[in-house]
Scaffold this motif. Structure first.
Motif, PDB file in Angstrom:
ATOM      1  N   GLN A 281       0.095  34.082  56.068  1.00 34.45           N
ATOM      2  CA  GLN A 281       0.082  35.005  54.928  1.00 34.45           C
ATOM      3  C   GLN A 281      -1.356  35.278  54.469  1.00 34.45           C
ATOM      4  O   GLN A 281      -2.240  34.438  54.633  1.00 34.45           O
ATOM      5  CB  GLN A 281       0.900  34.441  53.773  1.00 34.45           C
TER       6      GLN A 281
ATOM      7  N   LEU B 157       5.511  42.199  45.676  1.00 32.16           N
ATOM      8  CA  LEU B 157       5.973  42.397  47.051  1.00 32.16           C
ATOM      9  C   LEU B 157       4.884  43.058  47.882  1.00 32.16           C
ATOM     10  O   LEU B 157       4.265  44.036  47.451  1.00 32.16           O
ATOM     11  CB  LEU B 157       7.216  43.286  47.077  1.00 32.16           C
ATOM     12  N   SER B 158       4.664  42.554  49.086  1.00 33.73           N
ATOM     13  CA  SER B 158       3.760  43.217  50.016  1.00 33.73           C
ATOM     14  C   SER B 158       4.480  44.408  50.651  1.00 33.73           C
ATOM     15  O   SER B 158       5.689  44.597  50.474  1.00 33.73           O
ATOM     16  CB  SER B 158       3.318  42.241  51.103  1.00 33.73           C
TER      17      SER B 158
ATOM     18  N   GLN C 165      11.278  44.986  54.205  1.00 39.05           N
ATOM     19  CA  GLN C 165      12.348  44.047  54.542  1.00 39.05           C
ATOM     20  C   GLN C 165      13.452  44.066  53.491  1.00 39.05           C
ATOM     21  O   GLN C 165      14.651  44.043  53.818  1.00 39.05           O
ATOM     22  CB  GLN C 165      11.772  42.637  54.678  1.00 39.05           C
ATOM     23  N   LEU C 166      13.055  44.137  52.224  1.00 40.05           N
ATOM     24  CA  LEU C 166      14.042  44.181  51.145  1.00 40.05           C
ATOM     25  C   LEU C 166      14.890  45.446  51.239  1.00 40.05           C
ATOM     26  O   LEU C 166      16.114  45.398  51.065  1.00 40.05           O
ATOM     27  CB  LEU C 166      13.326  44.116  49.796  1.00 40.05           C
TER      28      LEU C 166
ATOM     29  N   PHE D  85       9.158  36.959  46.413  1.00 43.87           N
ATOM     30  CA  PHE D  85       9.975  37.076  47.619  1.00 43.87           C
ATOM     31  C   PHE D  85      10.275  35.689  48.182  1.00 43.87           C
ATOM     32  O   PHE D  85       9.393  34.823  48.237  1.00 43.87           O
ATOM     33  CB  PHE D  85       9.238  37.917  48.661  1.00 43.87           C
TER      34      PHE D  85
ATOM     35  N   GLU E 194       5.204  44.722  53.734  1.00 38.70           N
ATOM     36  CA  GLU E 194       6.186  44.192  54.672  1.00 38.70           C
ATOM     37  C   GLU E 194       7.425  43.678  53.932  1.00 38.70           C
ATOM     38  O   GLU E 194       8.560  43.881  54.388  1.00 38.70           O
ATOM     39  CB  GLU E 194       5.564  43.068  55.501  1.00 38.70           C
ATOM     40  N   GLN E 195       7.214  43.021  52.824  1.00 37.23           N
ATOM     41  CA  GLN E 195       8.347  42.499  52.052  1.00 37.23           C
ATOM     42  C   GLN E 195       9.156  43.627  51.432  1.00 37.23           C
ATOM     43  O   GLN E 195      10.386  43.558  51.381  1.00 37.23           O
ATOM     44  CB  GLN E 195       7.835  41.539  50.982  1.00 37.23           C
ATOM     45  N   ARG E 196       8.474  44.664  50.981  1.00 41.88           N
ATOM     46  CA  ARG E 196       9.198  45.818  50.443  1.00 41.88           C
ATOM     47  C   ARG E 196      10.101  46.420  51.526  1.00 41.88           C
ATOM     48  O   ARG E 196      11.279  46.714  51.282  1.00 41.88           O
ATOM     49  CB  ARG E 196       8.220  46.883  49.956  1.00 41.88           C
TER      50      ARG E 196
ATOM     51  N   THR F 278      16.735  35.203  54.852  1.00 43.81           N
ATOM     52  CA  THR F 278      16.270  36.004  53.719  1.00 43.81           C
ATOM     53  C   THR F 278      17.414  36.727  53.033  1.00 43.81           C
ATOM     54  O   THR F 278      17.464  36.808  51.796  1.00 43.81           O
ATOM     55  CB  THR F 278      15.205  37.018  54.181  1.00 43.81           C
TER      56      THR F 278
ATOM     57  N   MET G  47      10.759  32.658  50.721  1.00 42.72           N
ATOM     58  CA  MET G  47      10.029  32.338  51.948  1.00 42.72           C
ATOM     59  C   MET G  47      10.836  31.350  52.780  1.00 42.72           C
ATOM     60  O   MET G  47      11.320  30.338  52.266  1.00 42.72           O
ATOM     61  CB  MET G  47       8.672  31.734  51.608  1.00 42.72           C
TER      62      MET G  47
END
Length: 296
Positions: free
Chosen positions: A22, A92-93, A99-100, A63, A95-97, A69, A65
């Motif tokens: 990360q 949120l990064s 993925q969500l 998020f 990538e996390q956005r 998920t 970890m």
């Protein structure tokens, strides 16, 4: 309900075990711990997942970890419902956005938080300051080196010089009227938590001297596997070049290939005009945007 508990120094190994690879500041244990007095961060490990809950104006989650998920998000949503809180995720990064949105399509509204975007630089750029884009920085450094020729030096902070850092911080606060500025008071608490716990946090600190006096200091720690995060950087505004010099010298000492460092994260600008101008002037390799997600 999830059995959250306030973050403690003893959580470092657990936290860092989930953050390999990360580069965003929320994944730095030193950063999260040193600001826990403000964000009230709590965490818990359930199964293979690390859950994090914080609170500023209202409670929010970071998020999840590790682990499954999709299942973790369902657990968090249920936890928010049981506590009569809105289910909100912050920091949120990109990538996390993504993925969500993939795991829970069309359920969230996303808000871009430019003020909290992290500035990521190539370590070699901040060490060498090569090329036209860094001409002004080189000039400031050269001016400092000429002004204090033979009378300046960089030192790592150790117990033997730590008192001088505290004295400089006190002096800086008096000059900048910390007593009337809540943000600077909170930052002073962050500095204290970092300096008191350097070894326990795995953090490093450095100072810059001119004519024997401390004129700047900085604190950073390793983030993930290849990034050095800068948590604090303070210098005497009246000494031209003090800021770029402590920046360069700390990078040269600690952001090296031998330490496994390829990038430097200088955290966010909080929407402060002067800080934004300064961070942009170092020509970031990436501006890592952050997002808030709220259920529709």
């Amino acid at each position: 309900m999830l059995p959250f508990e306030p973050i403690r120094l003893e959580h470092r190994a657990l936290y860092e075990s989930f953050m390999a690879g990360q580069r965003t500041s929320e994944c730095s244990f030193a950063a999260i711990y040193s600001w826990s007095h403000k964000n009230k961060l709590k965490l818990t490990k359930q199964g293979d997942t690390l859950y994090r809950l914080a609170s500023l104006d209202s409670p929010f989650y970071l998020f999840p970890m590790g682990g499954d998920t999709r299942a973790a998000l369902a657990v968090m949503e249920e936890d928010a419902k049981e506590n009569h809180n809105e289910f909100v995720l912050r920091a949120l990064s990109e990538e996390q956005r993504a993925q969500l949105e993939t795991l829970m399509p069309d359920r969230f509204t996303f808000i871009e938080n430019r003020d909290y975007a992290d500035y990521l630089y190539k370590a070699i750029d901040l060490q060498q300051l090569a090329g036209r884009n860094y001409h002004a920085k080189r000039n400031f450094n050269s001016r400092f080196e000429r002004t204090f020729e033979g009378q300046w030096q960089y030192e790592d902070v150790i117990p033997g010089n730590l008192d001088e850092v505290w004295k400089f911080q006190d002096s800086w606060c008096r000059k900048n009227d910390c007593s009337t500025n809540v943000d600077l008071q909170e930052e002073a608490t962050c500095i204290a938590l970092l300096l008191y716990n350097l070894e326990a946090l795995g953090a490093k600190a450095g100072l810059l001297r001119a004519n024997g006096d401390v004129v700047a200091f900085t604190i950073g720690s390793k983030l993930g596997t290849d990034t050095l995060e800068i948590h604090i950087e303070k210098a005497d505004y009246e000494i031209a070049g003090a800021y770029p010099m402590i920046n360069r010298e700390f990078a040269r000492r600690h952001a090296t290939p031998e330490n496994g460092i390829e990038y430097i994260n200088r955290e966010e600008d909080l929407g402060l005009e002067g800080l934004r101008k300064s961070k942009l002037s170092y020509n970031p390799d990436q501006l890592m945007m952050k997002y808030t997600a709220k259920l529709r």
